[in-house]
Design an enzyme around this catalytic site. Structure first.
Site, PDB file in Angstrom:
ATOM      1  N   GLN B 213       0.692  -1.422   0.090  1.00  0.00           N
ATOM      2  CA  GLN B 213      -0.278  -0.221  -0.028  1.00  0.00           C
ATOM      3  C   GLN B 213       0.819   1.489   0.037  1.00  0.00           C
ATOM      4  O   GLN B 213       2.469   0.934   0.450  1.00  0.00           O
ATOM      5  CB  GLN B 213      -1.309  -0.139   1.153  1.00  0.00           C
ATOM      6  CG  GLN B 213       0.028  -0.136   2.944  1.00  0.00           C
ATOM      7  CD  GLN B 213      -1.413  -0.606   4.087  1.00  0.00           C
ATOM      8  OE1 GLN B 213      -2.400  -0.837   3.791  1.00  0.00           O
ATOM      9  NE2 GLN B 213      -0.434  -1.611   4.564  1.00  0.00           N
ATOM     10  N   TYR B 242     -11.152   5.869  19.257  1.00  0.00           N
ATOM     11  CA  TYR B 242     -10.593   4.573  18.517  1.00  0.00           C
ATOM     12  C   TYR B 242     -11.168   3.883  18.565  1.00  0.00           C
ATOM     13  O   TYR B 242     -11.963   2.827  18.830  1.00  0.00           O
ATOM     14  CB  TYR B 242     -10.065   4.741  16.821  1.00  0.00           C
ATOM     15  CG  TYR B 242     -10.419   4.129  15.749  1.00  0.00           C
ATOM     16  CD1 TYR B 242     -11.411   4.173  14.900  1.00  0.00           C
ATOM     17  CD2 TYR B 242      -9.355   3.039  15.925  1.00  0.00           C
ATOM     18  CE1 TYR B 242     -11.212   3.426  13.924  1.00  0.00           C
ATOM     19  CE2 TYR B 242      -9.576   1.740  15.393  1.00  0.00           C
ATOM     20  CZ  TYR B 242     -10.697   1.707  14.602  1.00  0.00           C
ATOM     21  OH  TYR B 242     -10.760   1.004  13.733  1.00  0.00           O
ATOM     22  N   ASP B 266      -0.847   0.146  12.908  1.00  0.00           N
ATOM     23  CA  ASP B 266      -0.797   0.824  13.840  1.00  0.00           C
ATOM     24  C   ASP B 266       0.386   0.895  14.927  1.00  0.00           C
ATOM     25  O   ASP B 266       0.836   1.530  15.921  1.00  0.00           O
ATOM     26  CB  ASP B 266      -1.119   2.201  13.787  1.00  0.00           C
ATOM     27  CG  ASP B 266      -2.700   2.058  14.413  1.00  0.00           C
ATOM     28  OD1 ASP B 266      -2.772   1.361  15.224  1.00  0.00           O
ATOM     29  OD2 ASP B 266      -3.367   1.571  13.442  1.00  0.00           O
ATOM     30  N   GLU B 285      -0.008  -9.269  10.874  1.00  0.00           N
ATOM     31  CA  GLU B 285      -0.074  -7.841  10.240  1.00  0.00           C
ATOM     32  C   GLU B 285       0.523  -8.390   8.902  1.00  0.00           C
ATOM     33  O   GLU B 285       1.451  -8.638   9.230  1.00  0.00           O
ATOM     34  CB  GLU B 285       0.728  -6.340  11.652  1.00  0.00           C
ATOM     35  CG  GLU B 285       0.648  -5.077   9.768  1.00  0.00           C
ATOM     36  CD  GLU B 285      -0.180  -4.729   9.338  1.00  0.00           C
ATOM     37  OE1 GLU B 285      -1.949  -4.572   9.924  1.00  0.00           O
ATOM     38  OE2 GLU B 285      -0.038  -4.647   8.154  1.00  0.00           O
ATOM     39  N   ASP B 320      -0.029 -12.739   6.089  1.00  0.00           N
ATOM     40  CA  ASP B 320      -0.951 -12.295   5.715  1.00  0.00           C
ATOM     41  C   ASP B 320      -2.612 -13.331   6.603  1.00  0.00           C
ATOM     42  O   ASP B 320      -2.761 -14.543   6.772  1.00  0.00           O
ATOM     43  CB  ASP B 320      -2.436 -12.938   4.645  1.00  0.00           C
ATOM     44  CG  ASP B 320      -3.016 -12.742   3.201  1.00  0.00           C
ATOM     45  OD1 ASP B 320      -3.313 -11.769   2.312  1.00  0.00           O
ATOM     46  OD2 ASP B 320      -3.884 -13.523   4.308  1.00  0.00           O
ATOM     47  N   CYS B 321      -3.757 -12.537   6.831  1.00  0.00           N
ATOM     48  CA  CYS B 321      -4.703 -13.054   7.811  1.00  0.00           C
ATOM     49  C   CYS B 321      -5.658 -14.027   7.221  1.00  0.00           C
ATOM     50  O   CYS B 321      -5.194 -15.002   8.098  1.00  0.00           O
ATOM     51  CB  CYS B 321      -5.075 -11.263   8.431  1.00  0.00           C
ATOM     52  SG  CYS B 321      -6.414 -10.913   6.999  1.00  0.00           S
ATOM     53  N   ASP B 341      -9.187  -5.334  12.985  1.00  0.00           N
ATOM     54  CA  ASP B 341      -9.083  -3.646  12.136  1.00  0.00           C
ATOM     55  C   ASP B 341      -7.759  -3.707  11.323  1.00  0.00           C
ATOM     56  O   ASP B 341      -7.245  -3.013  11.112  1.00  0.00           O
ATOM     57  CB  ASP B 341      -8.162  -3.412  13.473  1.00  0.00           C
ATOM     58  CG  ASP B 341      -8.461  -1.739  13.573  1.00  0.00           C
ATOM     59  OD1 ASP B 341      -9.355  -1.044  13.013  1.00  0.00           O
ATOM     60  OD2 ASP B 341      -7.491  -1.451  14.572  1.00  0.00           O
ATOM     61  N   GLU B 417     -15.373  12.306  11.838  1.00  0.00           N
ATOM     62  CA  GLU B 417     -16.799  11.210  11.556  1.00  0.00           C
ATOM     63  C   GLU B 417     -16.986  10.957  12.766  1.00  0.00           C
ATOM     64  O   GLU B 417     -16.083  10.292  14.272  1.00  0.00           O
ATOM     65  CB  GLU B 417     -16.179  10.707  10.475  1.00  0.00           C
ATOM     66  CG  GLU B 417     -16.031  10.944   8.560  1.00  0.00           C
ATOM     67  CD  GLU B 417     -16.665   9.957   7.928  1.00  0.00           C
ATOM     68  OE1 GLU B 417     -17.943   9.601   7.752  1.00  0.00           O
ATOM     69  OE2 GLU B 417     -15.487   9.590   7.920  1.00  0.00           O
TER      70      GLU B 417
END
Lengths: 431, 431
Positions: B213, B242, B266, B285, B320-321, B341, B417
């Site tokens: 990404q 959050y 994160d 992750e 990879d999850c 998440d 938001e």
């Protein structure tokens, strides 16, 4: 009067003044009011109060599709292209593919930039700015009726394609600006530091002009009803934190105190202070229309505070705060607390060259009606308005007689910003 | 390696991969890295890790002024004007006054609209769209060097003047879109329902592409450092709410529990869960680069959680999850809680036609490694993404074996938001 059975929909509401008995609309029925509302566009109706129409009749004129403006930028390597056409040709090719036949209709060249206008298949005008730095700016205007053929998804793909063809080192396309649709001119508001914020407005509750300001109440999904004065977000149903931080809830004891509020026409400050057991809260607000609209549509924030101008522990004076401060001073009335919760832009009748002068006058006069151990409480601005806050604090530091102040901040949902609040005391020397 | 004495300023930082010993940059000095950074623009450097340059050298190329695009709309009365020139002439006149000599260079007429291109004194190209509905859309592009002669204040005055001349019933000018300046392509992000939000980014901390990404860490005044993945806001230093809402702090007891986290690179979720006294938190992750960058620049959110891949109460698996979930299932490992998440856009290697399929696969496999009385906790979307949330809930309702779920929401500052979170349990029947 409220028109019975008004249809709740996503269309703007219209307010018309029928309270002045001798006005042009006196004695009209709701049906004829509706007709008036169609002939007299919302923003032209002056000083309205609370005939509140939200009607399906407007659908035909209001339910137009949004036109979209896509703004893209590409960072290319400055010296890579020997002529502008090496950049323009591949862009034309991709536009042909995604929008339709491209005709170049204008080109202007200078040392700094080449500007090119392309007409795409009579569907879209595309402007290109090629800067000598290697920057390429592109505007694509898409008519509402063609919004399905060139939408955000396609724009993102188009951006990637152009980036590839130009071997650009970076690119950006922002989500389309929506324009001309029924809610579009209500969507975009600005932060305290002039950033652009788009709100999820799903209907317009009220949109009127009082003698003092342009008043809008917009319904948003995130914040509930949002009061907007002269295009500035003022308070939404989501914003209890604003009032609680302003009054320093839990940190200041208001029991039995005498309090003066300047402004705060939304009524939230009065409502929250009345919960704190004060002796008397006196509120001075210039704009009756704001109070009426908030009392009706911002009720979760102001409760019943604005239902009556007097109560066992409050009184509301409709008037100019500077005039009323002078009156109070001449009567030698003193308060334990004075709140200044005025809009950022002075509401003075005479235009002020210096915006600050109004706030300074308010502050000076407020301090003159404050008990020696009293406090003056007010809001500042958003934390990102660094210079503006520094200016305000510099004014506070230069006040005569001198004052002491503290600041704190809280994130106010509908502002989408961290907001700064001040607690100002006369210095010990002046007690 | 971190370049010593890097100058902290408002310029973008550049990350370059020097960890692969046989790569093109191996053995380079910081000075030559700087030169590389000037030749290889940020976004073209793939899979970098943590050589972090923030240097004054870039000033000359990066400190260009923003170009501004002003977008205005005017609502005029449909049948009032007998020819387009009755609208165009007064606009030209006002442009002459505020910008400079106006030359009409193109006009296209159709039944629905008249499009006009005006070249203003070689300083600005202005496009006009006159719609048959009476709507007038105007774009004014101002070159950075002319931004002082036509700025927001003048644009507002210009809007008022045009509104008056056209006797328009309503008008709107949004604050200018800033383009091409060093921070401009980082400023604009989108809400979950595709609204445009401008952030107060004052410097770019990191801007790199991993194999998975596009990773950006942007410093904002309001939210501190903000992690942006593939142009989506992920988490900022301001966003403890959050994580606290996701874990339902104070409502769920994690003492001695076994927990699985999917995603959350994160590190904030891991950090907060470790404070709750769990037996073991296993985190999967896929993107090591995200973790490295957050460990360095989002430290107020993730603490020391990402400093080591194993600890007395946690282990981090880089992978990879879906693959890891299959492994865990084959080993018959069961968890008390599984958190999903992940970013909104699937990180699967094969592109998915249906975005949902990835999330459904995650959910199904997660439930298969969950104890009968365990809970699956995940985030939804913004409250204004009404359809998206309804779709998600419909998927939850159709799961086999069936589940029960609760939802709650919290306003996440950096998202601007109200965000929705879900707590999913296997139904009593399946316990």
């Amino acid at each position: 009067m409220q028109v019975a059975g008004a249809i709740r929909n996503r269309l703007p509401a219209i307010c018309i003044d029928v309270t002045s008995g001798n006005g042009p609309y006196s004695g009209t029925t709701s049906r004829s009011l509706l007709e008036i509302s169609l002939r007299y566009p919302v923003s032209e109706v002056s000083h309205p109060s609370l005939v509140y129409l939200k009607c399906g009749f407007q659908e035909s004129i209001m339910e137009t599709e949004s036109h979209s403006t896509f703004l893209l930028e590409f960072h290319t390597e400055k010296n890579k292209f020997s002529s502008p056409d090496e950049l323009i040709a591949p862009i034309k090719e991709l536009l042909e593919k995604d929008i339709g036949e491209v005709k170049e209709v204008y080109r202007r060249c200078s040392d700094e930039s080449v500007n090119v206008i392309l007409d795409c298949d009579m569907k879209s005008i595309v402007t290109l700015q090629l800067k000598s730095s290697g920057l390429v700016l592109m505007n694509i205007d898409i008519d509402g009726q063609h919004s399905s053929t060139f939408n955000q998804e396609l724009a993102k793909k188009f951006e990637t394609d152009v980036k590839g063809k130009l071997a650009a080192v970076a690119s950006k396309s922002i989500c389309p600006i929506k324009r001309g649709g029924p809610l579009d001119r209500f969507r975009y508001l600005t932060s305290s530091d002039e950033r652009l914020l788009e709100y999820d407005v799903d209907h317009v509750v009220a949109d009127v002009r009082s003698p003092f300001q342009h008043i809008q109440i917009l319904h948003t999904i995130n914040f509930g009803n949002l009061l907007v004065l002269d295009d500035l977000q003022n308070l939404a149903e989501s914003d209890l934190v604003y009032t609680e931080t302003l009054i320093q809830r839990g940190k200041i004891d208001y029991t039995g105190k005498n309090i003066l509020i300047l402004g705060a026409g939304d009524g939230a400050l009065l409502w929250e202070l009345l919960k704190e057991g004060p002796n008397m809260v006196t509120m001075v607000e210039i704009d009756e229309t704001v109070m009426k609209l908030c009392s009706q549509h911002l009720r979760s924030a102001c409760g019943s505070a604005l239902d009556s101008t007097t109560g066992p522990h409050h009184q509301i004076i409709v008037g100019d705060c500077l005039t009323e401060l002078d009156k109070l001073k001449s009567q030698s009335v003193l308060f334990d607390f004075v709140f200044s919760d005025l809009t950022d832009i002075p509401l003075s009748i005479k235009p002020q060259n210096k915006e600050w002068q109004f706030l300074l006058d308010v502050m000076e006069k407020s301090l003159s009606v404050l008990k020696p151990d009293g406090q003056f409480l007010t809001h500042g601005s958003g934390v990102s308005s660094v210079q503006s806050l520094a200016d305000f604090e510099s004014h506070l530091n230069n006040l005569e007689p001198p004052v002491e102040f503290k600041r704190c901040q809280a994130f106010v949902p509908s502002f989408m910003e961290d907001w700064v609040f001040y607690q100002v005391s006369k210095t010990p020397n002046n007690k």
